[in-house]
Design an enzyme around this catalytic site. Structure first.
Site, PDB file in Angstrom:
ATOM      1  N   TYR A 168     -17.440   8.166   4.829  1.00  0.00           N
ATOM      2  CA  TYR A 168     -18.901   8.315   4.797  1.00  0.00           C
ATOM      3  C   TYR A 168     -19.277   9.790   4.957  1.00  0.00           C
ATOM      4  O   TYR A 168     -18.757  10.472   5.850  1.00  0.00           O
ATOM      5  CB  TYR A 168     -19.512   7.449   5.922  1.00  0.00           C
ATOM      6  CG  TYR A 168     -20.984   7.712   6.108  1.00  0.00           C
ATOM      7  CD1 TYR A 168     -21.865   7.539   5.051  1.00  0.00           C
ATOM      8  CD2 TYR A 168     -21.490   8.154   7.323  1.00  0.00           C
ATOM      9  CE1 TYR A 168     -23.215   7.802   5.204  1.00  0.00           C
ATOM     10  CE2 TYR A 168     -22.844   8.406   7.495  1.00  0.00           C
ATOM     11  CZ  TYR A 168     -23.699   8.229   6.418  1.00  0.00           C
ATOM     12  OH  TYR A 168     -25.028   8.499   6.572  1.00  0.00           O
ATOM     13  N   LYS A 172     -25.592  -1.733   9.464  1.00  0.00           N
ATOM     14  CA  LYS A 172     -25.183  -2.363   8.214  1.00  0.00           C
ATOM     15  C   LYS A 172     -25.012  -3.880   8.403  1.00  0.00           C
ATOM     16  O   LYS A 172     -25.961  -4.545   8.699  1.00  0.00           O
ATOM     17  CB  LYS A 172     -23.908  -1.676   7.723  1.00  0.00           C
ATOM     18  CG  LYS A 172     -24.021  -0.126   7.714  1.00  0.00           C
ATOM     19  CD  LYS A 172     -25.063   0.336   6.752  1.00  0.00           C
ATOM     20  CE  LYS A 172     -25.471   1.788   6.776  1.00  0.00           C
ATOM     21  NZ  LYS A 172     -24.881   2.785   7.576  1.00  0.00           N
ATOM     22  N   ASP A 220     -13.194   2.884  11.635  1.00  0.00           N
ATOM     23  CA  ASP A 220     -14.581   2.593  11.280  1.00  0.00           C
ATOM     24  C   ASP A 220     -14.564   1.275  10.507  1.00  0.00           C
ATOM     25  O   ASP A 220     -14.103   1.216   9.371  1.00  0.00           O
ATOM     26  CB  ASP A 220     -15.139   3.744  10.423  1.00  0.00           C
ATOM     27  CG  ASP A 220     -16.609   3.546  10.054  1.00  0.00           C
ATOM     28  OD1 ASP A 220     -17.061   2.389  10.048  1.00  0.00           O
ATOM     29  OD2 ASP A 220     -17.286   4.545   9.746  1.00  0.00           O
ATOM     30  N   ARG A 250     -30.800   4.275  30.542  1.00  0.00           N
ATOM     31  CA  ARG A 250     -29.799   5.046  29.788  1.00  0.00           C
ATOM     32  C   ARG A 250     -28.406   4.593  30.209  1.00  0.00           C
ATOM     33  O   ARG A 250     -27.511   4.388  29.394  1.00  0.00           O
ATOM     34  CB  ARG A 250     -29.973   6.559  29.989  1.00  0.00           C
ATOM     35  CG  ARG A 250     -28.805   7.360  29.418  1.00  0.00           C
ATOM     36  CD  ARG A 250     -29.073   8.850  29.231  1.00  0.00           C
ATOM     37  NE  ARG A 250     -29.882   9.464  30.252  1.00  0.00           N
ATOM     38  CZ  ARG A 250     -29.490   9.715  31.518  1.00  0.00           C
ATOM     39  NH1 ARG A 250     -28.268   9.414  31.914  1.00  0.00           N
ATOM     40  NH2 ARG A 250     -30.323  10.259  32.380  1.00  0.00           N
TER      41      ARG A 250
HETATM   42  C1  LIG Z   1     -18.846   3.665   6.904  1.00  0.00           C
HETATM   43  C2  LIG Z   1     -19.977   4.260   7.688  1.00  0.00           C
HETATM   44  N1  LIG Z   1     -19.740   4.796   8.886  1.00  0.00           N
HETATM   45  C3  LIG Z   1     -20.722   5.348   9.627  1.00  0.00           C
HETATM   46  C4  LIG Z   1     -22.033   5.402   9.163  1.00  0.00           C
HETATM   47  C5  LIG Z   1     -23.089   6.045  10.008  1.00  0.00           C
HETATM   48  O1  LIG Z   1     -23.905   5.082  10.595  1.00  0.00           O
HETATM   49  P1  LIG Z   1     -25.465   5.290  10.942  1.00  0.00           P
HETATM   50  O2  LIG Z   1     -26.176   5.518   9.626  1.00  0.00           O
HETATM   51  O3  LIG Z   1     -25.829   4.018  11.607  1.00  0.00           O
HETATM   52  O4  LIG Z   1     -25.555   6.483  11.829  1.00  0.00           O
HETATM   53  C6  LIG Z   1     -22.322   4.860   7.918  1.00  0.00           C
HETATM   54  C7  LIG Z   1     -23.695   4.924   7.397  1.00  0.00           C
HETATM   55  O5  LIG Z   1     -23.934   4.737   6.221  1.00  0.00           O
HETATM   56  C8  LIG Z   1     -21.269   4.275   7.150  1.00  0.00           C
HETATM   57  O6  LIG Z   1     -21.491   3.749   5.938  1.00  0.00           O
END
Ligand SMILES: Cc1ncc(COP(=O)(O)O)c(C=O)c1O
Length: 380
Positions: free
Chosen positions: A99, A196, A171, A47
């Protein structure tokens, strides 16, 4: 090293001193032998740290031009760690078009713990300042935004963050460091859903953070270990492998994205296409300045403007797969209102343009002609 070399070699020197394997071994272990209490070779419990994860964390830091990388069990776990830097009474100014899961984490979990969020349209960075007060601690930026492809000026936002002594977190999931490097534009924290484009093959769920400042890195490492939302070594290996081809995949995502965006724009059954590469995109000039290309994420509305027309269209696609997520080699189509953004109330999401007839495409790296043919057939 230049970016295309960093994706392959960044932070990867000497990952296997035992046998010199070119790829780091998958250290599938929870613990490490100690010769005397505290006498270990740098790892004591997985961890807290794992050599395969550490190789990935160094790669993340390298490709984002940062110094410290941290990998988590999902993108949301990475965002969760960032919000844990704060305490009740603190305020965060966030992009309003973001998101749905980030919005849900902020409003449904952290507002209960007394952290206040302001969701703000940031297309004009100066608007952010109206929401800053003595309690504000961070600006949270998503650019390009999911799913409306708005572009936020990272550099202008960082000037505001510095002036008010706030952290700026970006992000960078949609753009990836191939297209934009927020730390170079003044951000303090870069966040990724590595699920992604970084992973790139739709076979792993993972998150990442990258920072330059050691004190901030220490606080985040503390949270990573104390809260424990880490990823496993097998998944670390997969994302590390994905990153090695990030630059060539992104190049093709951009080319195919442009071809698909132009096709959609000219089609009579399409009303509006959202893609930052268009000259008439409201922040096209900012996109041109801060991004190396415009990416393969595109949203559009049907000319009929109804939920039924959007649903029918996505059901007719064959090369595009109707699925959540994005950023893999294969093209995906999604219906944000009922899928990725269903957790945002209808009145809220419609304010930012996430209407029932909106479809989001993650344009993959297949043949562009096949992708266009698929859309042509589905549009009828
Ligand atoms: C722009 C963006 N940020 C954060 C996330 C969250 O990521 P995760 O699905 O890996 O938890 C996503 C998921 O679709 C996303 O598109």
């Amino acid at each position: 090293m230049k970016f295309n070399t960093k994706t392959i070699h960044g932070g990867q020197e000497n990952t296997d001193p035992a046998y010199g394997s070119v790829m780091p071994p998958i250290y599938q272990t929870s613990t490490y032998k100690q010769t005397t209490p505290g006498g270990h070779k740098g790892f004591e419990y997985s961890r807290s740290g794992n050599p395969t994860r550490a190789a990935l964390e160094r790669s993340l830091a390298s490709i984002e031009n940062g110094k410290f990388g941290l990998a988590f069990g999902s993108g949301l776990a990475a965002i969760d760690a960032v919000v844990k830097l704060f305490k009740p009474g603190d305020e965060i100014v966030s992009t309003n078009d973001l998101y749905g899961g980030s919005y849900r984490l902020f409003t449904k979990i952290y507002e209960n713990f007394g952290i206040k969020f302001h969701f703000v349209g940031m297309q004009n960075a100066a608007d952010i300042e109206k929401y800053i007060n003595g309690n504000t601690k961070m600006i949270w930026v998503e650019t390009p935004t999911n799913p409306m492809m708005n572009i936020i000026d990272i550099e202008a936002t960082s000037v505001i963050a510095r002036k008010h002594n706030l952290l700026l977190a970006v992000d960078n999931t949609f753009a990836t460091p191939y297209l934009q490097q927020p730390l170079d534009l003044g951000a303090d924290i870069v966040m990724h859903s590595a699920t992604k484009y970084l992973g790139g093959h739709s076979d792993v769920v993972m998150g990442g953070l990258v920072v330059k400042d050691e004190a901030l890195a220490d606080r985040l490492y503390f949270i990573q270990n104390a809260s424990g939302a880490v990823c496993g070594p097998q998944d670390s290996f997969l994302v590390l492998r994905g990153i090695k081809t990030l630059h060539i995949r992104m190049q093709r995502h951009c080319e195919n994205g442009e071809a698909v965006a132009n096709f959609l724009k000219s089609h009579p059954r399409v009303k509006q296409v959202y893609w930052p590469g268009f000259e008439d995109h409201p922040n096209h000039e900012i996109a041109k300045r801060q991004m190396k290309g415009f990416g393969g994420m595109i949203s559009f509305t049907t000319s009929e403007g109804t939920l039924e027309s959007a649903v029918k269209l996505v059901e007719k696609l064959h090369v595009f797969t109707l699925a959540e997520s994005l950023g893999g080699v294969e093209s995906l189509a999604g219906h944000p209102a009922s899928m990725t953004h269903a957790s945002i109330p209808k009145e809220e999401r419609e304010k930012t343009g996430v209407v029932d007839s909106l479809i989001r495409l993650s344009v993959g790296i297949e043949d562009a002609g096949d992708l266009i043919e698929d859309l042509k057939n589905a549009l009828g």
